[in-house]
Design a protein around this motif. Structure first.
Motif, PDB file in Angstrom:
ATOM      1  N   GLY A   1     -49.203   8.507 -49.257  1.00  0.00           N
ATOM      2  CA  GLY A   1     -49.586   9.325 -48.110  1.00  0.00           C
ATOM      3  C   GLY A   1     -48.476   9.381 -47.090  1.00  0.00           C
ATOM      4  N   THR A   2     -48.745  10.090 -46.017  1.00  0.00           N
ATOM      5  CA  THR A   2     -47.707  10.302 -45.006  1.00  0.00           C
ATOM      6  C   THR A   2     -47.290   9.016 -44.304  1.00  0.00           C
ATOM      7  OG1 THR A   2     -49.423  10.868 -43.391  1.00  0.00           O
ATOM      8  CG2 THR A   2     -48.408  12.688 -44.591  1.00  0.00           C
ATOM      9  N   ASN A   3     -48.179   8.023 -44.250  1.00  0.00           N
ATOM     10  CA  ASN A   3     -47.861   6.778 -43.548  1.00  0.00           C
ATOM     11  C   ASN A   3     -47.377   5.678 -44.487  1.00  0.00           C
ATOM     12  OD1 ASN A   3     -48.355   7.499 -40.868  1.00  0.00           O
ATOM     13  ND2 ASN A   3     -50.554   7.130 -41.064  1.00  0.00           N
ATOM     14  N   ALA A   4     -47.095   6.005 -45.748  1.00  0.00           N
ATOM     15  CA  ALA A   4     -46.786   4.969 -46.731  1.00  0.00           C
ATOM     16  C   ALA A   4     -45.592   4.108 -46.311  1.00  0.00           C
ATOM     17  CB  ALA A   4     -46.535   5.605 -48.094  1.00  0.00           C
ATOM     18  N   SER A   5     -44.518   4.743 -45.844  1.00  0.00           N
ATOM     19  CA  SER A   5     -43.331   3.971 -45.449  1.00  0.00           C
ATOM     20  C   SER A   5     -43.614   3.093 -44.239  1.00  0.00           C
ATOM     21  CB  SER A   5     -42.165   4.909 -45.135  1.00  0.00           C
ATOM     22  OG  SER A   5     -41.741   5.584 -46.289  1.00  0.00           O
ATOM     23  N   LEU A   6     -44.389   3.611 -43.272  1.00  0.00           N
ATOM     24  CA  LEU A   6     -44.730   2.827 -42.085  1.00  0.00           C
ATOM     25  C   LEU A   6     -45.607   1.638 -42.468  1.00  0.00           C
ATOM     26  CD1 LEU A   6     -44.683   2.449 -39.024  1.00  0.00           C
ATOM     27  CD2 LEU A   6     -46.652   4.004 -38.871  1.00  0.00           C
ATOM     28  N   VAL A   7     -46.552   1.854 -43.373  1.00  0.00           N
ATOM     29  CA  VAL A   7     -47.414   0.755 -43.835  1.00  0.00           C
ATOM     30  C   VAL A   7     -46.575  -0.313 -44.518  1.00  0.00           C
ATOM     31  CG1 VAL A   7     -49.245   0.132 -45.460  1.00  0.00           C
ATOM     32  CG2 VAL A   7     -49.478   2.186 -44.045  1.00  0.00           C
ATOM     33  N   ARG A   8     -45.659   0.097 -45.400  1.00  0.00           N
ATOM     34  CA  ARG A   8     -44.813  -0.867 -46.092  1.00  0.00           C
ATOM     35  C   ARG A   8     -43.956  -1.647 -45.100  1.00  0.00           C
ATOM     36  NH1 ARG A   8     -42.115   2.433 -49.281  1.00  0.00           N
ATOM     37  NH2 ARG A   8     -40.292   2.553 -47.893  1.00  0.00           N
ATOM     38  N   ASN A   9     -43.388  -0.951 -44.121  1.00  0.00           N
ATOM     39  CA  ASN A   9     -42.564  -1.644 -43.122  1.00  0.00           C
ATOM     40  C   ASN A   9     -43.386  -2.636 -42.306  1.00  0.00           C
ATOM     41  OD1 ASN A   9     -40.350  -0.157 -43.943  1.00  0.00           O
ATOM     42  ND2 ASN A   9     -40.530   1.359 -42.301  1.00  0.00           N
ATOM     43  N   ALA A  10     -44.613  -2.267 -41.962  1.00  0.00           N
ATOM     44  CA  ALA A  10     -45.475  -3.156 -41.177  1.00  0.00           C
ATOM     45  C   ALA A  10     -45.879  -4.382 -41.990  1.00  0.00           C
ATOM     46  CB  ALA A  10     -46.703  -2.398 -40.692  1.00  0.00           C
ATOM     47  N   LEU A  11     -46.156  -4.198 -43.284  1.00  0.00           N
ATOM     48  CA  LEU A  11     -46.488  -5.341 -44.138  1.00  0.00           C
ATOM     49  C   LEU A  11     -45.291  -6.268 -44.278  1.00  0.00           C
ATOM     50  CD1 LEU A  11     -48.573  -3.555 -46.913  1.00  0.00           C
ATOM     51  CD2 LEU A  11     -49.433  -5.298 -45.333  1.00  0.00           C
ATOM     52  N   PHE A  12     -44.089  -5.688 -44.369  1.00  0.00           N
ATOM     53  CA  PHE A  12     -42.893  -6.524 -44.434  1.00  0.00           C
ATOM     54  C   PHE A  12     -42.708  -7.299 -43.128  1.00  0.00           C
ATOM     55  CE2 PHE A  12     -38.433  -7.201 -43.425  1.00  0.00           C
ATOM     56  CZ  PHE A  12     -38.068  -8.025 -44.473  1.00  0.00           C
ATOM     57  N   LYS A  13     -42.931  -6.615 -41.998  1.00  0.00           N
ATOM     58  CA  LYS A  13     -42.814  -7.308 -40.712  1.00  0.00           C
ATOM     59  C   LYS A  13     -43.822  -8.450 -40.633  1.00  0.00           C
ATOM     60  CE  LYS A  13     -43.080  -6.835 -35.713  1.00  0.00           C
ATOM     61  NZ  LYS A  13     -42.753  -6.009 -34.549  1.00  0.00           N
ATOM     62  N   ALA A  14     -45.039  -8.224 -41.127  1.00  0.00           N
ATOM     63  CA  ALA A  14     -46.055  -9.286 -41.133  1.00  0.00           C
ATOM     64  C   ALA A  14     -45.593 -10.460 -41.998  1.00  0.00           C
ATOM     65  CB  ALA A  14     -47.383  -8.732 -41.642  1.00  0.00           C
ATOM     66  N   PHE A  15     -44.982 -10.169 -43.128  1.00  0.00           N
ATOM     67  CA  PHE A  15     -44.422 -11.207 -44.001  1.00  0.00           C
ATOM     68  C   PHE A  15     -43.391 -12.037 -43.242  1.00  0.00           C
ATOM     69  CE2 PHE A  15     -41.115 -11.686 -47.611  1.00  0.00           C
ATOM     70  CZ  PHE A  15     -41.549 -12.958 -47.939  1.00  0.00           C
ATOM     71  N   TYR A  16     -42.487 -11.370 -42.548  1.00  0.00           N
ATOM     72  CA  TYR A  16     -41.455 -12.057 -41.774  1.00  0.00           C
ATOM     73  C   TYR A  16     -42.078 -12.896 -40.658  1.00  0.00           C
ATOM     74  CZ  TYR A  16     -37.636 -12.489 -38.334  1.00  0.00           C
ATOM     75  OH  TYR A  16     -36.721 -12.966 -37.421  1.00  0.00           O
ATOM     76  N   GLN A  17     -43.029 -12.325 -39.926  1.00  0.00           N
ATOM     77  CA  GLN A  17     -43.670 -13.059 -38.836  1.00  0.00           C
ATOM     78  C   GLN A  17     -44.462 -14.255 -39.355  1.00  0.00           C
ATOM     79  OE1 GLN A  17     -45.908 -10.306 -36.371  1.00  0.00           O
ATOM     80  NE2 GLN A  17     -44.090  -9.881 -35.146  1.00  0.00           N
ATOM     81  N   TYR A  18     -45.099 -14.074 -40.498  1.00  0.00           N
ATOM     82  CA  TYR A  18     -45.823 -15.194 -41.112  1.00  0.00           C
ATOM     83  C   TYR A  18     -44.854 -16.339 -41.420  1.00  0.00           C
ATOM     84  CZ  TYR A  18     -48.409 -17.806 -44.690  1.00  0.00           C
ATOM     85  OH  TYR A  18     -49.019 -18.798 -45.435  1.00  0.00           O
ATOM     86  N   CYS A  19     -43.701 -16.011 -41.987  1.00  0.00           N
ATOM     87  CA  CYS A  19     -42.716 -17.041 -42.313  1.00  0.00           C
ATOM     88  C   CYS A  19     -42.183 -17.729 -41.051  1.00  0.00           C
ATOM     89  CB  CYS A  19     -41.572 -16.427 -43.118  1.00  0.00           C
ATOM     90  SG  CYS A  19     -42.045 -15.957 -44.798  1.00  0.00           S
ATOM     91  N   LEU A  20     -41.991 -16.975 -39.980  1.00  0.00           N
ATOM     92  CA  LEU A  20     -41.589 -17.587 -38.714  1.00  0.00           C
ATOM     93  C   LEU A  20     -42.644 -18.567 -38.217  1.00  0.00           C
ATOM     94  CD1 LEU A  20     -40.135 -14.577 -36.662  1.00  0.00           C
ATOM     95  CD2 LEU A  20     -38.860 -16.585 -37.423  1.00  0.00           C
ATOM     96  N   SER A  21     -43.887 -18.134 -38.228  1.00  0.00           N
ATOM     97  CA  SER A  21     -44.952 -18.963 -37.664  1.00  0.00           C
ATOM     98  C   SER A  21     -45.209 -20.219 -38.494  1.00  0.00           C
ATOM     99  CB  SER A  21     -46.246 -18.146 -37.531  1.00  0.00           C
ATOM    100  OG  SER A  21     -46.749 -17.779 -38.800  1.00  0.00           O
ATOM    101  N   GLN A  22     -44.947 -20.143 -39.802  1.00  0.00           N
ATOM    102  CA  GLN A  22     -45.156 -21.299 -40.680  1.00  0.00           C
ATOM    103  C   GLN A  22     -43.889 -22.142 -40.852  1.00  0.00           C
ATOM    104  OE1 GLN A  22     -48.043 -22.178 -41.841  1.00  0.00           O
ATOM    105  NE2 GLN A  22     -49.341 -20.343 -41.824  1.00  0.00           N
ATOM    106  N   ARG A  23     -42.834 -21.789 -40.121  1.00  0.00           N
ATOM    107  CA  ARG A  23     -41.565 -22.527 -40.162  1.00  0.00           C
ATOM    108  C   ARG A  23     -40.984 -22.582 -41.583  1.00  0.00           C
ATOM    109  NH1 ARG A  23     -41.200 -24.838 -35.137  1.00  0.00           N
ATOM    110  NH2 ARG A  23     -43.180 -25.139 -34.036  1.00  0.00           N
ATOM    111  N   ILE A  24     -40.934 -21.415 -42.201  1.00  0.00           N
ATOM    112  CA  ILE A  24     -40.427 -21.290 -43.564  1.00  0.00           C
ATOM    113  C   ILE A  24     -38.906 -21.161 -43.539  1.00  0.00           C
ATOM    114  CG2 ILE A  24     -40.508 -19.839 -45.644  1.00  0.00           C
ATOM    115  CD1 ILE A  24     -43.123 -21.396 -44.922  1.00  0.00           C
ATOM    116  N   ASP A  25     -38.261 -21.703 -44.558  1.00  0.00           N
ATOM    117  CA  ASP A  25     -36.803 -21.628 -44.659  1.00  0.00           C
ATOM    118  C   ASP A  25     -36.332 -20.335 -45.327  1.00  0.00           C
ATOM    119  OD1 ASP A  25     -36.315 -24.276 -43.567  1.00  0.00           O
ATOM    120  OD2 ASP A  25     -37.110 -25.063 -45.455  1.00  0.00           O
TER     121      ASP A  25
END
Length: 252
Positions: free
Chosen positions: A118-142
């Motif tokens: 759909g039209t928002n597919a790239s934005l959704v993928r980018n937001a999920l990636f950002k969530a992945f990054y933020q999750y790793c920050l919050s869990q102190r991942i290397d």
């Protein structure tokens, strides 16, 4: 709690998204499964059939299922699952022994990325990636770790992930139907300076902008799960690799 200036984006501008990104609820897993099965089935029919039901990892401590849910109608727009090596080896370790530099470190692998067309597919993928990054920050991942088949791996090249071993090498992945994938990583602590120095087009979105609609407060804290027994997990991964590599996944 994370504070402004910690890489979570709250020191910069605020941007609202047309969807929420959060941890999936149990009653949403049927929708997650349908999206995964359809997304994988377009390119890997047998894998799509295999994913037509929930997996054990959807419920296990050390794993989280992220969902992007439309504000307009509540429909599922995308999903991603994380695996931390706090209790078990990463899924990719059933197929590849990671180099020594990853031993005794906290790793999280992103798997089962599926996005509704759909039209928002790239934005959704980018937001999920950002969530992945933020999750790793919050869990102190290397290290953030992921696998990419051709041509999806080019997306990860674009995000400045690099191969864990031989550049450009593809490895059959047991947890993805034996399909060859590149195995790629990015240091969580180095991500901000790497993206900033490269003037990456997603740097403002991923690091500098606060998206209140990305809310991972439902994620389980892994602090008590890290046992430090990385050598034991590495040996377990090697055993699993020997056991799983011969498997040929068949349609249910």
């Amino acid at each position: 709690m994370n504070k402004p200036g910690d890489g979570m984006g709250r020191e910069g501008g605020v941007e609202r998204l047309p969807f929420h990104v959060r941890i999936a609820k149990r009653d949403e897993l049927d929708d997650v499964v349908r999206l995964r099965s359809a997304a994988y089935g377009r390119h890997l029919p047998e894998m799509g059939l295999r994913l037509a039901q929930a997996e054990a990892a959807d419920f296990e401590l050390g794993c989280e299922v992220f969902v992007a849910v439309s504000k307009l109608d509540g429909s599922l727009l995308g999903t991603l699952r994380t695996h931390a090596n706090a209790l078990e080896p990463l899924p990719l370790e059933a197929s590849l022994v990671l180099p020594e530099r990853f031993q005794h470190h906290r790793l999280v692998e992103a798997t089962r990325l599926s996005v509704q067309a759909g039209t928002n597919a790239s934005l959704v993928r980018n937001a999920l990636f950002k969530a992945f990054y933020q999750y790793c920050l919050s869990q102190r991942i290397d290290w953030m770790v992921l696998t990419g088949r051709r041509p999806i791996d080019r997306l990860y090249d674009g995000l400045l992930f690099t191969d864990v071993a031989e550049t450009g090498a593809y490895h059959p992945m047991a947890h993805i139907g034996g399909v060859p994938h590149r195995v790629m990583s990015l240091s969580v602590s180095d991500a901000d300076p790497i993206w900033r120095e490269a003037k990456h087009p997603l740097y403002e979105f991923t690091v500098k902008t606060w998206h209140p609609d990305i809310d991972l407060s439902g994620a389980r804290d892994l602090a008590s799960a890290w046992s430090g027994e990385q050598a034991t997990r590495s040996n377990s991964a090697s055993r699993r690799m020997q056991a799983l590599l011969p498997l040929q996944f068949k349609a249910a």
